[in-house]
Structures are given as C-alpha cells and as structure tokens.
Design an enzyme around this catalytic site. Structure first.
Site, mmCIF file in Angstrom:
data_model
loop_
_atom_site.group_PDB
_atom_site.id
_atom_site.type_symbol
_atom_site.label_atom_id
_atom_site.label_comp_id
_atom_site.label_asym_id
_atom_site.label_seq_id
_atom_site.Cartn_x
_atom_site.Cartn_y
_atom_site.Cartn_z
ATOM 1 C CB SER A 1 -0.928 0.147 1.221
ATOM 2 O OG SER A 1 0.183 0.455 2.463
ATOM 3 C CG ASP A 2 1.355 5.829 -1.297
ATOM 4 O OD1 ASP A 2 2.294 6.037 -0.570
ATOM 5 O OD2 ASP A 2 1.008 6.636 -2.158
ATOM 6 C CB CYS A 3 2.821 5.860 3.736
ATOM 7 S SG CYS A 3 4.431 4.953 3.387
#
Length: 727
Positions: free
Chosen positions: A217-219
C-alpha cells in the site's frame, strides 16, 4: 552511416534496487556487521530448509512460513517488519525512497540516514526531466546508480480510458520491465479503494499481466479506507478487504493492529496471510538476504567510495543536459558566443537556489551547482538579483532588478516554481507563473538592451503564452528540476557546449483549462459540452506547447525506408465485428499478433553545423479521426548522437495488435481496418490493415497449378506414345 537498433526499455528490477538500498543502509549503521539471516556460525542454520540455497525459493519460503506463529506472521505484514530472534531473522525495513537518487526518510525507525559516514547522495534530475530525454538507456544507467513512481478522493474512470490510457503504463512495467513491486494508491476508482480492488490487484495485475512480486500500500492507504473514506464499517473490514484483494504489505501499522482481531472475527483467513508472506519472503530471498553473510554476496563490497562517485556525478550532468528542452529561440539567439559576452545580468528567485534544483523526494546532494554558479564559470562579470523575495513573488522587487540589466551584454531570467507551489499533497490551482513573476519578466525584457533568455524551473506545465509571443524574450528553456548538476548543464546549453535535444513529455495547456475539475478523468473530448479531452492523444483545445515539442541548435530530417510489407493481414477466424470495420485483439490470439509484427526503419540526418543528441519519436495515426479514436499515439522512441552532416538508421518494431489498437466503450481493445499512418516529424508512411485472407500466396499457388498439370499431361502422353524409349 551507422545502423542503430532500438534497445528495449531495461527497467532495473525492484529486487536489485531494494538490495542496493539495504546495502547502503548497512554502510550507515554504527556497527561493522549488522545481524543477518542464515548465519553459518549459528548451529541451527543447518536445520533450516529456508537457509538452503540449493532448494527452489518457493520451497524455502514454504518452510519459513510454516515455522512462524500467528503473531510472527502478522508482524511481517507492515513496512517495519519485526525481527524473529528464535529463527535468527533480523528486522527488515521495506520503506526507502530513491525516485531520482537516494532520499532521506524521516519517520521510520530503520532506513536511510545521512548522519554517519555517508552525508549525501547523487541527485539526478526529477524523473519528468529525464523523461524529456526520451532515452531508454539513460533510465537504465540511472537505475544502476540510484536504487529506484491524487489523494483519498473518489474518481470515476471509464472502462475505455482504463484500457488504453491508465493501465498500459503499469502493464508495460510489469510485463516488459519485470517489476518486482507494485504500490496501490489512496484513491477510489469507480467507488472501490485502490488497495481493496480485487479486479485490479489479483485479476488484472497477477492474473492477466502475470505479475510475480509483492504489492504494497501507499503509506496509510489501508487506514483511510475506514478512517477517512468510510468505505467499510470497522477497521477489521478494511484489513479483510485489502488482504483478500491481493495486497501483501501495509506501509503503516493498520495490519499489525487489526489483523489479529480480524481473524478472531472470521473476516480474514490465515491462508490470505500466508499468501502475502509468500510474496514478501520470496522477494527477500531473491535479494539474497537469506543466503548468509551479505559481505560475501555479489553486492557485499559496496562502500562509501561508490556514493557521490565521479561516474555518478558525470551521469547526473549527462541526464540534466539531455532532458532540458529549448522551447523558443528567435533569430538563433542561443547559443551565446563566449567571446562576445563580457557581462551578464542573472535575475530570478530560482537563479541561486540549490533546493529548487533537486525538487522533492531527495536527499542532500553531493555538490549542487545553481544556474547562477554555472553561468559564473563562463562569465566573470555577473550582476545578480532575485527579483522576488520568494518564488511566490507576492512582493516583487522589479524596480531594483531593472536597474542592473542596463548596460549588460545579456540577461538571463530564472523563474518558475518550487516545492512551495507544487508537491505531494499540495496541488496547484492555476497554470500561470505565481505572484508577480510575469510582471517581473515583462518589465526586465522591455528594459534590456537585447532580447532576454527565460529559464523555467518547474515540474508541471506553465502557461507562458505571454513570453512565447513577446519579441523581447528571444529564448525560452524548460529545465524541470534538473538535479544537482542542473546549473552547470544550463550554462553549457546557453553557451553552446551542449546542443539541447530534450522534448516535452507532457502537453502544456493554457490557463483556461483550470476551469475543468481536476477530478474529471475523461480522456475523450465531448464537443456537445465543450469538454476538450486530455493529453496529446485526445485534447482538441489550444496548446501553449504540445507533447514532444523541442528545438535544437541544428536541424534534422527524416526518411522512412521501404517497409518489408505495407499490408498487415489480421484474420485467423470469422468475427461478427469485421463487418463493423474493426476486430478485437483478444480474438486474434497471441500467435497472429506475434506473426504480424514488422520492422520499421527510419533514416535520420543531421543537416546542421553542430553535433547533437536527438530524440526520435515514432507516432501512428488513423486515416480518419473521430469515433473516439486517438488523434495520434506514440508507439516508439529512441535517442541518437549525430555529428554534423551524419546520418543513422533507427530501427523500431511495430506490433499492430498493440500499436494500432484502441479501446471500445466496454474496454475491449480493437484494431480498425484500413489505413494507418506512421509519422516522424513531417514524414509519413502508410500501412494498411486487412481482415480478409491474405490471398497473395494462395493466388500464386493457384496460378502455379495449371502449368504443373500441363507438364504432367505432356509427360503422360509421351510415355504412352514411346514406352520403349523409357524401358
């Protein structure tokens, strides 16, 4: 004459990049030997199958995952993976930043730091400028030197636009670039959060494209599914959705915090966790991180002497040179004659800012050279003034700046944007120069003795129609965010030690395009509503500069060499759609698509008096536009060095199923029958797609049958008439 074949885009595997990052991390640790897995001095190592390098990776991973407790498994699902001491496995940090050089990551406990032996790293140009070079091999070389790309909003994208605009770049990175890692984003596409989209992650990326790596995932993209988007009823539902969709790693702590309770609530199966761990540990094993002492591995000798090396600094300079784009050069103002320029006025808020050079996601550069410093190496008598106190230019200092331009031989204005105007989580609201910059440029240009040179440092496009049409502005240069060597590269171009060859990698739109909501993701124009479309492929409105535009100090001509065949037959079975004038790519099949590929060769000639590096862009267009088909489409590019008067042949491979196809409304890729035109510059070459059977060979065969029959008849008659002669 030289013969050049197009190199395939060699994107460095993420596995190698992460490996390099981890080794750089090792060099910044306070101890000489950080802990590592499968230490041969540990007597337990021999009993672990996951440490046996002679076994296939999938068997080693299966052995490792089978030894983990549930808590240990959950601890590995986040970017800061915990150590597993009882198995001799140290902690591992997945998060690193190296978009255009190794960058500092502040908010993680492990990772890259610049507070030890290594205090800086080579800063290459921001990738949008490197893209302007249209040089495939340059990307590969930067990747070798630098371990390597909309927020939480709802976007509606048609299946048609997904198929032929948004998904192809990712498909190419996976299938052609062999990417080992993919990041899912924050936004929702047609209502579904990116990281919870099974169709996207599992069905498309892994199923259709054959992706064999890990998906992160993106953060905090997992947390916002519940916390901000309200897509699910409770945190455990967010965990369940992303794991069942096919995501493997959470950049954040949501999976660490809620996976256990999600299992207790029977929302998540342990098998989904095991699948994620299999993907994650497979990558770490491919990196060699379970092969024993890393100092004895292929990259174990990387040290501080290879950071900020002269080789890398030279490459950063080369990348900046080759990406910078010359947008205007009236009356051949550039290059400036070194012997004639004895004084220079350099004005602008970006003229002496090393921070602006490197852009965002960057570490401290090794030896930054600003535009002012680069120009000072050519002209000693320089008067400098920022013109504005900051880039936003809310309070301009025009009157003071005007005073220094009078009496100087030449004026260089260095304007544009910086991270206060455009960056992650900070979108621009217009396309013009900020504050009073336009006023400053116009006033300086009118006060100068000669037409001035305007340099723009910015990532996104800027509507500079005023400068394009101002006769007092002789030359315009776009330099993006050119990295630490950008100032030197600019000076070399201005004074003719390098011939600019970059081309714009995006269309520069006028200010009135901002009336269209940025969340309107449609590519195709809609004339009835006045919507002009987006990108060079579909946009039908006015442009400041178009995609692929760029000038040079020399001029080039092109010639298509004769094609091996100018008709492509794409028929292997009957299709109802043939009567409609198009055919589905999926119906054609892989074999036919492979067989239909053909070489295209273009001769490029440097007709000027100056050597140059030239980007060659191959486009295709249909004979008739409309019907929601692209106006034109880039199907190949390469970059060639040509001395004055020299020519070279550039070879491309045309794949009709890929390059001549476009999407129907349902997302199905189809090829239209009829004429298509290959184009480079002002030259075109026609190629015709035919769906009926290729009758040329069949007809030839039929014509050969008659004389063969006649010959056999004559032989038979001869034998009947004179049998004794034969026996």
């Amino acid at each position: 004459m030289r013969h050049l074949s197009t190199p395939k885009m060699k994107l460095l595997n993420l596995s190698l990049l992460i490996h390099l990052c981890s080794l750089l991390l090792v060099t910044t640790q306070p101890t000489d030997q950080p802990p590592f897995s499968c230490d041969s001095t540990d007597p337990l190592t021999e009993s672990y199958n996951f440490c046996k390098t002679t076994l296939p990776i999938n068997r080693r991973v299966e052995d490792l995952v089978s030894r983990l407790t549930l808590d240990e498994k959950i601890s590995q699902l986040v970017n800061t993976a915990a150590a597993i001491p009882r198995l001799g496995i140290p902690g591992y940090e997945w998060w690193s930043e190296a978009l255009h050089g190794v960058a500092f990551v502040a908010n993680i406990s492990q990772g890259i730091r610049f507070n030890g032996t290594i205090r800086s790293a080579t800063s290459f140009p921001q990738v949008i400028l490197t893209a302007a070079s249209f040089d495939p091999y340059l990307w590969y070389r930067i990747g070798q030197a630098s371990p390597i790309t909309l927020y939480s909003i709802l976007l509606f994208v048609t299946l048609q636009d997904l198929a032929d605009t948004y998904q192809p770049p990712f498909q190419s990175c996976i299938q052609k670039g062999k990417a080992s890692g993919v990041m899912c984003a924050y936004n929702r596409i047609n209502g579904v959060p990116n990281c919870a989209d099974y169709n996207l992650l599992s069905k498309t990326a892994r199923g259709q494209w054959g992706f064999n790596g890990y998906i992160t995932s993106d953060c905090d993209a997992v947390s916002i599914i519940y916390d901000e988007q309200g897509y699910v009823k409770e945190p455990e539902d967010a965990v369940a959705d992303v794991l069942t969709a096919g995501m493997d790693l959470d950049c954040g702590e949501y999976l660490k915090n809620y996976t256990g309770s999600a299992i207790e609530k029977k929302k998540v199966a342990v098998s989904d966790i095991d699948r994620a761990l299999h993907n994650l540990f497979s990558i770490r094993m491919r990196l060699g991180l379970f092969n024993g002492n890393p100092a004895k591995q292929p990259y174990g000798n990387i040290g501080s002497d290879q950071v900020c090396s002269q080789e890398h600094l030279n490459l950063a300079l080369e990348a900046a040179r080759n990406g910078i784009v010359l947008l205007k050069n009236d009356n051949r103002l550039l290059p400036l004659a070194k012997t004639e320029i004895t004084s220079l006025a350099v004005i602008g808020p970006n003229a002496n800012s090393s921070e602006t050079l490197v852009g965002n996601y960057a570490g401290p550069p090794c030896n930054p050279v600003t535009p002012l410093q680069g120009l000072q190496s050519y002209v000693k008598n320089i008067n400098y003034h920022p013109g504005c106190s900051t880039v936003n230019c809310s309070s301009d200092l025009t009157d003071e700046a005007v005073k220094i331009v009078k009496g100087t031989d030449q004026v260089v204005l260095v304007m544009g944007l910086d991270q206060t105007q455009e960056r992650e989580a900070h979108d621009r609201v217009d396309l013009v120069l900020p504050g009073h910059q336009q006023k400053l440029v116009t006033r300086i240009a009118s006060a100068a003795n000669k037409p001035v040179i305007l340099v723009l440092l910015c990532g996104g496009p800027v509507d500079i129609t005023f400068a394009k049409n101002d006769q007092n502005i002789g030359s315009i240069i776009w330099a993006g965010y050119p990295g630490e060597a950008g100032g030197r590269a600019l000076a070399e171009i201005i004074f003719g030690d390098h011939n600019p060859g970059g081309r714009l990698p995006i269309t520069w739109y006028p200010q009135n395009l901002t009336k269209i909501p940025m969340t309107d993701m449609r590519m195709r124009p809609e004339p009835s509503s006045g919507y002009p479309g987006r990108t060079y492929r579909f946009y039908q409105g006015p442009k400041v500069f178009e995609f692929g535009y760029g000038l040079s100090y020399t001029n080039y001509s092109y010639e298509f060499l004769p094609l091996t065949k100018d008709k492509v037959y794409l028929n292997n079975q009957s299709s109802d759609k043939i009567a409609l004038g198009y055919k589905s790519v999926s119906e054609m099949g892989t074999d036919l698509c492979e067989k239909s590929k053909l070489p295209v060769t273009v001769r490029v000639q440097n007709n000027g008096e100056m050597d140059g590096k030239h980007a060659v862009l191959l486009f295709v267009r249909q004979a008739k536009t409309g019907n929601e088909r692209p106006i034109k489409q880039l199907v190949g590019f390469n970059n060639v060095d040509l001395k004055a008067g020299e020519n070279a042949e550039i070879k491309f491979e045309l794949s009709p199923c890929e390059h001549l196809s476009s999407a129907e409304g349902d997302g199905q890729m189809v090829v239209d029958e009829g004429s298509h035109f290959l184009s480079i510059g002002d030259k075109e070459s026609e190629i015709t797609v035919v769906f009926s059977e290729d009758t040329s060979d069949a007809a030839t065969s039929k014509l050969m049958i008659l004389p063969r029959i006649l010959i056999l008849f004559y032989i038979y008659s001869f034998i009947r008439s004179f049998p004794c002669i034969l026996f």
